[in-house]
Design a protein around this motif. Structure first.
Motif, PDB file in Angstrom:
ATOM      1  N   ALA A   1      -5.457   5.214 -13.637  1.00 10.26           N
ATOM      2  CA  ALA A   1      -5.761   5.415 -15.063  1.00 10.26           C
ATOM      3  C   ALA A   1      -5.595   4.131 -15.881  1.00 10.26           C
ATOM      4  N   GLY A   2      -5.346   3.009 -15.196  1.00 14.33           N
ATOM      5  CA  GLY A   2      -5.264   1.730 -15.901  1.00 14.33           C
ATOM      6  C   GLY A   2      -3.857   1.247 -16.185  1.00 14.33           C
ATOM      7  N   GLY A   3      -2.858   2.089 -15.890  1.00  9.56           N
ATOM      8  CA  GLY A   3      -1.467   1.661 -16.046  1.00  9.56           C
ATOM      9  C   GLY A   3      -0.981   0.990 -14.778  1.00  9.56           C
ATOM     10  N   PHE A   4       0.341   0.863 -14.634  1.00  9.25           N
ATOM     11  CA  PHE A   4       0.901   0.218 -13.454  1.00  9.25           C
ATOM     12  C   PHE A   4       1.968   1.137 -12.875  1.00  9.25           C
ATOM     13  N   GLY A   5       1.629   1.833 -11.797  1.00 11.59           N
ATOM     14  CA  GLY A   5       2.575   2.744 -11.155  1.00 11.59           C
ATOM     15  C   GLY A   5       3.602   1.981 -10.328  1.00 11.59           C
ATOM     16  N   VAL A   6       4.797   2.539 -10.211  1.00 12.11           N
ATOM     17  CA  VAL A   6       5.857   1.902  -9.427  1.00 12.11           C
ATOM     18  C   VAL A   6       6.524   2.944  -8.539  1.00 12.11           C
ATOM     19  N   ILE A   7       6.485   2.716  -7.229  1.00  6.40           N
ATOM     20  CA  ILE A   7       7.151   3.624  -6.288  1.00  6.40           C
ATOM     21  C   ILE A   7       8.663   3.468  -6.433  1.00  6.40           C
ATOM     22  N   ALA A   8       9.372   4.584  -6.560  1.00  2.00           N
ATOM     23  CA  ALA A   8      10.840   4.545  -6.599  1.00  2.00           C
ATOM     24  C   ALA A   8      11.343   4.668  -5.163  1.00  2.00           C
ATOM     25  N   CYS A   9      11.820   3.578  -4.615  1.00  2.00           N
ATOM     26  CA  CYS A   9      12.342   3.621  -3.249  1.00  2.00           C
ATOM     27  C   CYS A   9      13.640   4.419  -3.209  1.00  2.00           C
ATOM     28  N   GLY A  10      14.509   4.192  -4.218  1.00  2.00           N
ATOM     29  CA  GLY A  10      15.766   4.937  -4.278  1.00  2.00           C
ATOM     30  C   GLY A  10      16.546   4.831  -2.988  1.00  2.00           C
ATOM     31  N   ALA A  11      16.878   5.965  -2.414  1.00  6.62           N
ATOM     32  CA  ALA A  11      17.677   5.989  -1.185  1.00  6.62           C
ATOM     33  C   ALA A  11      16.818   6.066   0.077  1.00  6.62           C
ATOM     34  N   MET A  12      15.488   5.867  -0.056  1.00  6.75           N
ATOM     35  CA  MET A  12      14.605   5.945   1.114  1.00  6.75           C
ATOM     36  C   MET A  12      15.018   4.973   2.215  1.00  6.75           C
ATOM     37  N   THR A  13      14.767   5.361   3.465  1.00 13.01           N
ATOM     38  CA  THR A  13      14.919   4.436   4.596  1.00 13.01           C
ATOM     39  C   THR A  13      13.677   3.537   4.634  1.00 13.01           C
ATOM     40  N   PRO A  14      13.751   2.425   5.361  1.00 14.39           N
ATOM     41  CA  PRO A  14      12.559   1.573   5.491  1.00 14.39           C
ATOM     42  C   PRO A  14      11.335   2.336   6.021  1.00 14.39           C
ATOM     43  N   ASP A  15      11.523   3.226   6.968  1.00 19.05           N
ATOM     44  CA  ASP A  15      10.399   4.003   7.508  1.00 19.05           C
ATOM     45  C   ASP A  15       9.748   4.878   6.448  1.00 19.05           C
ATOM     46  N   LEU A  16      10.570   5.521   5.621  1.00 16.27           N
ATOM     47  CA  LEU A  16      10.033   6.373   4.557  1.00 16.27           C
ATOM     48  C   LEU A  16       9.262   5.544   3.536  1.00 16.27           C
ATOM     49  N   LEU A  17       9.811   4.384   3.178  1.00 20.28           N
ATOM     50  CA  LEU A  17       9.124   3.521   2.217  1.00 20.28           C
ATOM     51  C   LEU A  17       7.792   3.052   2.797  1.00 20.28           C
ATOM     52  N   ASP A  18       7.804   2.696   4.059  1.00 22.79           N
ATOM     53  CA  ASP A  18       6.601   2.258   4.762  1.00 22.79           C
ATOM     54  C   ASP A  18       5.501   3.313   4.627  1.00 22.79           C
ATOM     55  N   ALA A  19       5.860   4.576   4.894  1.00 23.55           N
ATOM     56  CA  ALA A  19       4.897   5.680   4.821  1.00 23.55           C
ATOM     57  C   ALA A  19       4.421   5.902   3.384  1.00 23.55           C
ATOM     58  N   GLU A  20       5.342   5.754   2.426  1.00 22.26           N
ATOM     59  CA  GLU A  20       4.998   5.993   1.015  1.00 22.26           C
ATOM     60  C   GLU A  20       4.019   4.950   0.488  1.00 22.26           C
ATOM     61  N   ILE A  21       4.262   3.694   0.843  1.00 22.41           N
ATOM     62  CA  ILE A  21       3.354   2.624   0.393  1.00 22.41           C
ATOM     63  C   ILE A  21       1.970   2.832   1.005  1.00 22.41           C
ATOM     64  N   ALA A  22       1.939   3.143   2.299  1.00 20.21           N
ATOM     65  CA  ALA A  22       0.654   3.352   2.985  1.00 20.21           C
ATOM     66  C   ALA A  22      -0.105   4.517   2.345  1.00 20.21           C
ATOM     67  N   ALA A  23       0.607   5.591   2.040  1.00 18.58           N
ATOM     68  CA  ALA A  23      -0.022   6.779   1.449  1.00 18.58           C
ATOM     69  C   ALA A  23      -0.533   6.478   0.039  1.00 18.58           C
TER      70      ALA A  23
END
Length: 336
Positions: free
Chosen positions: A44-66
Motif C-alpha cells: 500500500a506504499g508504506g514500509f512494513g517491518v517484520i517483528a522478529c521478537g523471540a523467533m528462532t533463526p529458522d522461523l525468521l528465515d521462513a517469515e522473510i521468505a513468505a
C-alpha cells in the motif's frame, strides 16, 4: 505526480531512504507484524517491518521468505538486541538481502551494527536520550526512531511531543529521524514533518487493520478502549530493570506484577543471573502477547496498545488507513 505534494516533499528524504512511496513505517509488533500485515503495508506504499521478537533463526528465515512471496516492495526486519541468537538472526537477514534492519530494545551489542552494514543493509536505531542518539548515529546507525511513552508495548519515560522538540532541532538537518508514539491521525504527522522528521512510525493504528491476523477478540478490545485504558506496567523491584510496557488494563497486567515478584525472588536467592532474569521477563511478554493476539484470550493475555487506541473504532484496510493519514496530513499542510 504525487496526490500529496506537500506531505511527499517533506517525506522525501525518508522515502528515498526506505524505498517506499510514503515514509510511514509500521512499528514492529510481535505476533501482529508478520507476513500478512507487513506485505499489505508495503504493497500500500508504506514500509512494513517484520517483528522478529523471540523467533528462532529458522522461523525468521521462513517469515522473510513468505513475506517476499507476498510483496516485491521493500520491507524491514526488527531484531531485539538482547536476543541470545542476534548474530544468527543477522545472518538470516543477510541471506535474504534484507535492505533495512531495525535494532530495538537496548544498545546494539558490539559488532552487531557492523555485521548488518557488511551485507549492505541500512540500520535503524532507537534512542531514549539525545546523547545516546548521537552516539548510535556516529557508530553506524543510518536512521533514528524517537518513540514517546504514548506508544504501545515497551516504552521509555518521555512523551513524543517533548522528544520531538528535543531531538529534531539538534539532529534533523544532518540525520534521518522518524517520530513514533501516539500518532493516530495525519494532522500529527504533518506537525512532526514540519519540525524536521523525515517520516513517522505507527503501530497501534495498524494493529487492527483488516489484514492483521490479530484475533477478533483482540481487535474488539481495541475498538472498545479509550486512551486512558492503555496503561503502563508497574515495576515492583528497582533491581529488576524491567522496561515498562503499555497495554490495555486486564487480569494479564496484574499477572505481570506477580511474575516480577517471582523473578525477583529467584534473583535474591542467587538462582538466576540478571541477564537470565531479563530474558524470563521478555519470554513472559512474548507468551502473554501471543495469548491475546493469536488465541484471543483478552482476559489473561497482554493487549499491548498505545494511547492512540481511543481513536480506533472499526476495522479498515491498510490501504485505506494510509490514504486517510496522507489526506489528513496534506489538508493540514494546505491550511498553513
Amino acid at each position: 505526480m504525487s496526490n500529496f505534494p506537500k506531505t511527499s516533499a517533506l517525506m522525501q528524504r525518508g522515502t528515498e531512504f526506505l524505498g517506499s512511496e510514503y515514509a510511514i513505517l509500521c512499528g514492529a509488533m510481535s505476533w501482529v507484524s508478520e507476513r500478512n500485515l507487513v506485505s499489505a503495508i508495503s504493497n500500500a506504499g508504506g514500509f512494513g517491518v517484520i517483528a522478529c521478537g523471540a523467533m528462532t533463526p529458522d522461523l525468521l528465515d521462513a517469515e522473510i521468505a513468505a513475506t517476499k512471496a507476498m510483496t516485491d516492495k521493500p520491507f524491514g526486519v526488527n531484531l531485539i538486541t538482547m536476543h541470545p541468537q542476534l548474530f544468527d538472526l543477522i545472518d538470516v537477514c543477510a541471506k535474504h538481502g534484507v535492505g533495512h534492519v531495525v535494532l530495538a530494545g537496548g544498545i546494539p551489542p558490539k559488532g552487531s551494527v557492523e555485521a548488518i552494514k557488511a551485507f549492505g543493509a541500512k540500520v535503524i536505531v532507537f534512542a531514549p536520550t539525545l546523547a545516546l542518539a548521537k552516539k548510535l548515529l556516529r557508530s553506524g546507525g543510518d536512521a533514528l526512531v524517537i518513540e514517546g511513552m504514548e506508544a504501545g508495548g515497551h516504552i521509555g519515560p518521555v512523551s513524543t511531543s517533548v522528544l520531538a522538540q528535543e531531538f529534531l532541532p539538534e539532529l534533523a538537518e544532518d540525520h534521518l529521524v522518524f517520530v513514533a508514539g501516539g500518532i493516530g491521525r495525519g494532522q500529527a504527522i504533518a506537525g512532526y514533518l514540519e519540525m524536521g522528521a523525515v517520516g513517522v512510525q505507527l503501530g497501534t493504528r495498524f494493529a487492527c487493520a483488516a489484514e492483521s491476523i490479530a484475533h477478533e477478540n483482540f481487535k474488539k478490545a481495541f475498538f472498545r478502549a479509550n486512551a486512558r485504558d492503555a496503561i503502563t506496567s508497574v515495576q515492583v523491584d528497582p533491581r529488576l530493570p524491567v522496561i515498562p510496557v503499555r497495554a490495555l488494563k486486564n487480569k494479564g497486567t496484574e499477572e505481570f506484577t506477580a511474575k516480577q515478584i517471582e523473578v525477583a525472588k529467584l534473583l535474591d536467592a542467587g538462582e538466576i543471573e540478571m541477564g537470565e532474569a531479563q530474558l524470563q521477563i521478555e519470554h513472559f511478554w512474548a507468551g502473554a502477547l501471543r495469548r491475546a493476539v493469536i488465541d484471543g484470550d483478552v482476559e489473561n493475555g497482554s493487549i499491548m496498545a498505545g494511547q492512540s487506541v481511543g481513536m480506533l473504532k472499526a476495522e479498515e484496510s491498510v490501504a485505506d488507513i494510509i490514504q486517510k493519514l496522507m489526506t489528513q496530513s496534506e489538508e493540514a499542510l494546505g491550511r498553513r
